[in-house]
Design a protein around this motif. Structure first.
Motif, short mmCIF file in Angstrom:
data_model
loop_
_atom_site.label_atom_id
_atom_site.label_comp_id
_atom_site.label_asym_id
_atom_site.label_seq_id
_atom_site.Cartn_x
_atom_site.Cartn_y
_atom_site.Cartn_z
N GLN A 18 0.87 -1.16 0.09
CA GLN A 18 -0.02 -0.03 0.04
C GLN A 18 0.81 1.28 -0.12
N HIS A 19 2.03 1.20 0.78
CA HIS A 19 2.73 2.39 0.84
C HIS A 19 3.39 2.50 -0.51
N HIS A 20 3.98 1.36 -1.33
CA HIS A 20 4.47 1.64 -2.51
C HIS A 20 3.66 2.13 -3.61
N ARG A 21 2.51 1.62 -3.47
CA ARG A 21 1.23 2.18 -4.34
C ARG A 21 0.91 3.67 -4.22
N HIS A 22 0.96 4.10 -2.96
CA HIS A 22 0.65 5.70 -2.43
C HIS A 22 2.04 6.24 -3.04
N ARG A 23 3.19 5.76 -2.92
CA ARG A 23 4.24 6.63 -3.24
C ARG A 23 4.36 6.81 -4.85
N GLN A 24 3.78 5.74 -5.54
CA GLN A 24 3.78 5.73 -7.17
C GLN A 24 2.67 6.88 -7.55
N GLU A 25 1.43 6.79 -6.48
CA GLU A 25 0.45 7.66 -7.09
C GLU A 25 0.87 9.08 -6.82
N LEU A 26 1.71 9.38 -5.53
CA LEU A 26 2.05 10.45 -5.46
C LEU A 26 2.96 11.09 -6.70
N GLN A 27 3.99 10.28 -7.12
CA GLN A 27 4.85 10.57 -8.13
C GLN A 27 4.16 10.91 -9.17
#
Length: 88
Positions: A18-27
């Protein structure tokens, strides 16, 4: 106990995913925001150039009009002098 450890491990993996997906979405959102800003900046620069060109054109027209009117004024002054001399 083993089931609890497996559940905790799975929860940790889920959180990492979830953290990885959120970071990708933020990027992606940051990249999109940058693109929007760049487009806005480009349009703003184009408008600034257009306004500058229009201002320079209007200024040139005003100078040309002033020169023309000055020449007309001088001509009329000469004509007025000639009429005054003729009446004397």
């Amino acid at each position: 106990m083993e089931a609890l450890r497996a559940e905790a491990l799975q929860a940790k993996r889920d959180l990492e995913d979830q953290h990885h997906r959120h970071r990708q979405e933020l990027q992606l959102l940051q990249e999109e925001s940058l693109k929007v800003f760049q487009a806005f900046h480009q349009v703003s620069e184009e408008q600034k150039r257009t306004m500058k060109d229009r201002y320079q054109s209007l200024l040139l027209e005003a100078v040309q009009d002033a020169v023309y009117l000055s020449a007309q004024n001088q001509q009329l002054q000469v004509e007025n002098k000639m009429h005054r001399v003729g009446k004397l």
